[in-house]
Design an enzyme around this catalytic site. Structure first.
Site, short mmCIF file in Angstrom:
data_model
loop_
_atom_site.label_atom_id
_atom_site.label_comp_id
_atom_site.label_asym_id
_atom_site.label_seq_id
_atom_site.Cartn_x
_atom_site.Cartn_y
_atom_site.Cartn_z
N CYS A 76 0.82 -1.22 0.00
CA CYS A 76 0.00 0.00 0.00
C CYS A 76 0.85 1.27 0.00
O CYS A 76 1.65 1.48 0.90
CB CYS A 76 -0.90 -0.02 1.24
SG CYS A 76 -1.77 1.54 1.51
N TRP A 124 -7.37 -7.13 4.07
CA TRP A 124 -6.02 -7.45 4.55
C TRP A 124 -6.09 -8.46 5.69
O TRP A 124 -6.80 -8.24 6.66
CB TRP A 124 -5.34 -6.18 5.08
CG TRP A 124 -5.23 -5.07 4.11
CD1 TRP A 124 -5.85 -3.85 4.19
CD2 TRP A 124 -4.41 -5.03 2.93
NE1 TRP A 124 -5.48 -3.06 3.13
CE2 TRP A 124 -4.60 -3.75 2.34
CE3 TRP A 124 -3.55 -5.93 2.31
CZ2 TRP A 124 -3.95 -3.37 1.17
CZ3 TRP A 124 -2.90 -5.54 1.14
CH2 TRP A 124 -3.11 -4.27 0.59
N THR A 163 -8.90 -0.13 6.26
CA THR A 163 -7.71 0.24 5.49
C THR A 163 -6.44 0.23 6.34
O THR A 163 -6.48 0.36 7.56
CB THR A 163 -7.87 1.65 4.90
OG1 THR A 163 -8.19 2.56 5.96
CG2 THR A 163 -8.95 1.71 3.85
N VAL A 164 -5.31 0.09 5.66
CA VAL A 164 -4.01 0.40 6.24
C VAL A 164 -3.58 1.74 5.64
O VAL A 164 -4.00 2.05 4.53
CB VAL A 164 -2.98 -0.69 5.91
CG1 VAL A 164 -3.24 -1.94 6.70
CG2 VAL A 164 -2.90 -1.00 4.42
N GLU A 179 -5.26 7.88 8.76
CA GLU A 179 -5.10 8.75 7.59
C GLU A 179 -3.61 9.08 7.43
O GLU A 179 -3.03 9.82 8.23
CB GLU A 179 -5.95 10.02 7.78
CG GLU A 179 -5.73 11.10 6.74
CD GLU A 179 -5.79 10.60 5.30
OE1 GLU A 179 -6.72 9.86 4.94
OE2 GLU A 179 -4.86 10.93 4.53
N SER A 180 -3.02 8.53 6.38
CA SER A 180 -1.56 8.63 6.21
C SER A 180 -1.05 10.07 6.16
O SER A 180 0.02 10.37 6.68
CB SER A 180 -1.13 7.89 4.95
OG SER A 180 -1.75 8.44 3.81
N TYR A 227 -5.54 5.30 -8.96
CA TYR A 227 -6.72 4.54 -8.52
C TYR A 227 -7.94 4.93 -9.36
O TYR A 227 -8.80 4.10 -9.64
CB TYR A 227 -6.99 4.75 -7.03
CG TYR A 227 -5.95 4.06 -6.18
CD1 TYR A 227 -6.09 2.72 -5.83
CD2 TYR A 227 -4.82 4.74 -5.75
CE1 TYR A 227 -5.13 2.07 -5.08
CE2 TYR A 227 -3.84 4.10 -4.99
CZ TYR A 227 -4.00 2.76 -4.66
OH TYR A 227 -3.05 2.12 -3.93
N1 GSH Z 1 -6.86 7.73 3.22
C1 GSH Z 1 -6.17 6.58 3.55
C2 GSH Z 1 -6.26 5.59 2.39
C3 GSH Z 1 -5.64 4.27 2.73
C4 GSH Z 1 -6.06 3.19 1.72
O1 GSH Z 1 -6.85 3.43 0.80
N2 GSH Z 1 -5.50 1.99 1.89
C5 GSH Z 1 -5.88 0.89 1.03
C6 GSH Z 1 -4.66 0.12 0.59
S1 GSH Z 1 -3.72 0.88 -0.66
C7 GSH Z 1 -6.70 -0.12 1.82
O2 GSH Z 1 -6.30 -0.50 2.90
N3 GSH Z 1 -7.82 -0.54 1.27
C8 GSH Z 1 -8.66 -1.53 1.86
C9 GSH Z 1 -10.01 -1.59 1.17
O3 GSH Z 1 -10.25 -0.82 0.25
O4 GSH Z 1 -10.81 -2.42 1.59
C10 GSH Z 1 -4.75 6.99 3.83
O5 GSH Z 1 -4.14 7.72 3.04
O6 GSH Z 1 -4.24 6.61 4.87
#
Ligand code: GSH
Length: 382
Positions: A76, A124, A163-164, A179-180, A227
């Protein structure tokens, strides 16, 4: 007004997390695959857990050594922004990561799997043993089987995406922030009393305006832009996203022809944010832009793509390749950065986690780029 495909998960919710109360009013989606509007465009929902760690010892989440934990996936880009900050700010000891001696970061498995019996959610998951999947580890803190388990531990009625990255507070057993863009700011400043590289400021006051402005278009067109290409379900939004992406890459290519980094000759947050997408760009190109280019390295040939054949690309000298490619190598070679890049996890995730996009899960061969090769970026140093 955005309407989401998977309407069963739309909910306006409020929930309680430990002793703190949170409210959010966004329509919530269970996975990125649900975030597609009726017009076929990918529309990302906002992150939910938005608390901050502070250097102030009396705050809810004070910057204490060993208290916090970062859960990531090496696949990610958003999580790897945070991991990059952790590495280059020297926070490995401050933010306890240690799982075993050989690997000090907890990453999940790269390919999404079912997260629970009883519903169809895929996301995940942690491996069943530490030897199952190189680079992925069991969760030593909570014994979670999936990232979803962590969200459900932190909140009993969470209905958003799982999400991660997840920044976890071991003391209150909850998610501080997911939130990264906010986690990297905390890592930049709030742990300076216990960081090994406190002098490095990736969001310096005199460049903040420029960094914010740069982040804006790089996020919309490149970081999130790939994306928008990958998840588009109709031709028009896809065409628009690809155009915006390449216009923005052109803009970067021009800027990087004049200076070492994207906001001048100093490394900033904006470079790390751009890097995490660029490093995935060539190896995940078929997913990112639906381009069938198995042996061509897009960033390598970016500036003169019309002139190069794949054979020429393999024989190229650094002077003939693009600023973007040399820049990507430059950032990759910053001490600590290469350890944030696990190309196996990246490729297996993008090509393996989304059967609706890549039904057979075939992982394209190549281009196997060596980012540790020489670059020409020192020419801009004073
Ligand atoms: N806004 C979040 C976005 C994080 C994100 O989209 N992570 C994706 C991986 S690239 C995720 O974990 N997605 C899980 C899902 O869509 O179910 C950030 O920037 O921290």
């Amino acid at each position: 007004m955005i309407t989401f495909c998977n309407k069963t998960h739309l909910a306006r919710t409020s929930f309680t997390l430990s002793q703190f109360s949170f409210k959010h009013t966004l329509p919530m989606a269970r996975s990125a695959l649900d975030e597609v509007s009726d017009s076929g465009s990918f529309v990302r929902t906002a992150s939910t857990f938005r608390n901050s760690i502070s250097r102030d010892p009396s705050s809810q989440f004070p910057a204490e050594s060993g208290r916090y934990h970062l859960y990531i996936s090496y696949a990610c880009p958003w999580a790897c922004r945070c991991l990059s900050f952790l590495k280059i700010k020297g926070l490995e000891k401050a933010i306890s990561f240690t799982v075993c001696e050989s690997c000090n970061v907890i990453s999940v498995k790269p390919i999404w799997e079912k997260t629970k019996e009883g519903d169809e959610h895929r996301g995940w998951v942690f491996p069943a043993t530490n030897s199952e999947e190189p680079g992925a580890e069991l969760d030593p803190l909570n014994g979670a089987k999936s990232i979803r388990d962590l969200y459900e531990l932190a909140s009993t009625n969470y209905s958003g995406k799982f999400t991660v990255p997840v920044l976890w507070d071991k003391k209150l057993k909850t998610i501080v922030n997911n939130e990264s863009s906010e986690i990297i700011r905390m890592f930049n400043t709030e742990f300076n009393d216990i960081s090994e590289n406190p002098a490095l400021d990736l969001y310096p006051a005199d460049l903040r305006h420029q960094i914010d402005e740069t982040n804006e278009w790089i996020y919309n067109r490149i970081n999130n832009g790939v994306y928008k290409c990958g998840f588009a379900t109709k031709q028009e939004p896809y065409d628009e996203a690809v155009k915006q992406l390449y216009d923005a890459l052109d803009k970067c290519e021009a800027i990087l022809g004049k200076q070492r980094f994207i906001c001048g000759n100093r490394l900033t947050e904006a470079d790390i944010r751009l890097f995490v997408t660029l490093i995935r760009f060539d190896e995940a190109a078929e997913w990112y832009i639906s381009s069938f280019v198995p042996w061509l390295a897009l960033l390598e040939i970016y500036a003169n793509s019309c002139l190069c054949s794949s054979l020429q690309v393999q024989q190229e000298s650094v002077t003939r390749v693009s600023n973007l490619f040399n820049y990507t190598k430059d950032i990759y070679q910053i001490p600590g950065m290469s350890s944030t890049v696990n190309m196996q996890h990246i490729k297996r995730h993008y090509y393996g986690s989304h059967p609706t996009i890549n039904p057979f899960g075939i992982i394209p061969r190549g281009p196997d780029i060596d980012y540790s090769r020489p670059h020409d970026r020192e020419k801009f140093s004073a």
